[in-house]
Write a protein that holds these residues in place. Sequence first.
Motif, short mmCIF file in Angstrom:
data_model
loop_
_atom_site.label_atom_id
_atom_site.label_comp_id
_atom_site.label_asym_id
_atom_site.label_seq_id
_atom_site.Cartn_x
_atom_site.Cartn_y
_atom_site.Cartn_z
N PHE A 71 0.82 -1.21 0.00
CA PHE A 71 0.00 0.00 0.00
C PHE A 71 0.86 1.26 0.00
O PHE A 71 0.51 2.26 -0.64
N ASP A 72 1.97 1.23 0.73
CA ASP A 72 2.86 2.39 0.71
C ASP A 72 3.36 2.68 -0.71
O ASP A 72 3.41 3.83 -1.14
N VAL A 73 3.73 1.62 -1.42
CA VAL A 73 4.25 1.81 -2.78
C VAL A 73 3.17 2.33 -3.71
O VAL A 73 3.37 3.32 -4.43
N ILE A 74 2.00 1.68 -3.72
CA ILE A 74 0.98 2.10 -4.70
C ILE A 74 0.40 3.47 -4.34
O ILE A 74 0.00 4.22 -5.23
N ALA A 86 -5.84 7.19 -7.44
CA ALA A 86 -6.03 7.47 -6.02
C ALA A 86 -7.33 6.85 -5.53
O ALA A 86 -7.39 6.26 -4.44
N ALA A 87 -8.38 6.95 -6.34
CA ALA A 87 -9.67 6.37 -5.96
C ALA A 87 -9.58 4.85 -5.88
O ALA A 87 -10.20 4.22 -5.01
N ALA A 88 -8.79 4.25 -6.76
CA ALA A 88 -8.62 2.80 -6.72
C ALA A 88 -7.93 2.36 -5.43
O ALA A 88 -8.29 1.33 -4.84
N VAL A 89 -6.95 3.14 -4.98
CA VAL A 89 -6.27 2.82 -3.73
C VAL A 89 -7.24 2.95 -2.56
O VAL A 89 -7.26 2.11 -1.65
N ARG A 90 -8.07 3.98 -2.57
CA ARG A 90 -9.04 4.16 -1.48
C ARG A 90 -10.04 3.01 -1.42
O ARG A 90 -10.38 2.52 -0.35
N ALA A 107 0.05 4.69 4.53
CA ALA A 107 -0.05 4.91 3.09
C ALA A 107 -1.19 5.86 2.76
O ALA A 107 -1.06 6.75 1.91
N MET A 108 -2.32 5.68 3.44
CA MET A 108 -3.47 6.52 3.16
C MET A 108 -3.23 7.97 3.60
O MET A 108 -3.68 8.91 2.94
N ALA A 116 -7.38 11.86 5.83
CA ALA A 116 -7.13 10.45 6.13
C ALA A 116 -6.71 10.28 7.58
O ALA A 116 -7.11 9.32 8.25
N LEU A 117 -5.91 11.21 8.10
CA LEU A 117 -5.50 11.13 9.50
C LEU A 117 -6.72 11.18 10.42
O LEU A 117 -6.78 10.46 11.43
#
Length: 407
Positions: A71-74, A86-90, A107-108, A116-117
């Motif tokens: 997740f950090d990488v993507i 970005a939406a795909a990662v979420r 990652a988020m 995100a925090l």
Amino acid sequence: MLLLRRAGDPAPFEEALVHACLHNQAYDPQCEHDRSAYLARLILETGDRTRLFTRLASRIDDPDVDVALLFDVIARLAAEGGEAEAAAVRRAYADLPDEGRLDAMEAMVRLDGLPALLRCAERLEQDLDEDGWRGKHLLDALKTRGKPDIDRALSAARAEHPSLERLMAHLEAPDAPTLYADWPRDFPTVRAELRRGIGPRGALYKVLSDDEWRLICEDFRSQTQVGLARPYLRLFARRRFIGGPAELVGWMNGSDSRASWSATLALGWIASPLVREMALQQLRAGKPRGARLLQANYRPGDFDLLLPMLRDAPSDEVAHDLSLAVLDLIGENNPPIDESLDILVALYEHTPCSMCRGDAVSHLVKAGQTPTWIAEECRFDADPNTAGLFAAPGCSPLGELSARSDD
């Protein structure tokens, strides 16, 4: 990075790069620095970011991958792309099980920042005692985004969002542990606990007075059972035993591996012809543990015995232990660079640990003896602290890239 640039064609490196994004290659992931930024830079260098993002994102549901690293990488790659990525990662994050979401929180935050925090704080406040420690890493991730006025925005968010305020208050609370950790504070009780074989915790060996330490050493002499001797030997591995080496040799040569290891470290602190001779005997017999006995018994030329052992280490574990021993020897004895140069270069090439590699390079930089090829490689090192050694103000300019002496 240098291999990618030299080759011109990234295709031969793709499988290794993808594997490194899915499976953490650090020797000790708990201690070594996060490598997601390094891996993302390599992917960007290939010029094929979009395709590799898609390939990596398709592995999110794979139970065998390192979710936090992936997740950090993507997330870093998505930050370089468009909103669709970005939406795909979420969406992928939302579909993770709870433990996976905990691991992927950093990652988020890197991707979406303060919003995100705030979402993460709502989850962490459910069990601050268990998960609150993650908040520090989330704050670090937030600040690495480099947004202006982030401290002011964070302060305002604390006032408006109770979950974030509770998380921050938890992080700002004074630490409960002390040097004595869970130990009783009065020395008679400490002494009695040791006699019963209850192992030391924290930095007890640092806070005992000389008189108290002398009594601890006296008590040790009455121990004949290995289970009762172990906690004393662990202390002596960190603070010099008051007595002769002969009192520890039997424990070093005994069958209990933990007692033997602690006794070896304890003997290393004792300057003695006997200990030095034992060290040389072990090293000549090809036993790397002998290096630990040289701590207070180093002589010029000793690195010549360690150099082939490090170069030909049969495993990462042996190479790492030898690397730690070498760094301890240098730190304790401060030999001139002409004695340590070859072993430091060998350590750089053969240790599996990025932290040990960075320490070796630090010694070379301090002495002004960094080989050009090492300096060039370190500019792109996976460990940002090592890379930073060659980006600091006043650092000598790098020369032209030159081949290794053994190429």
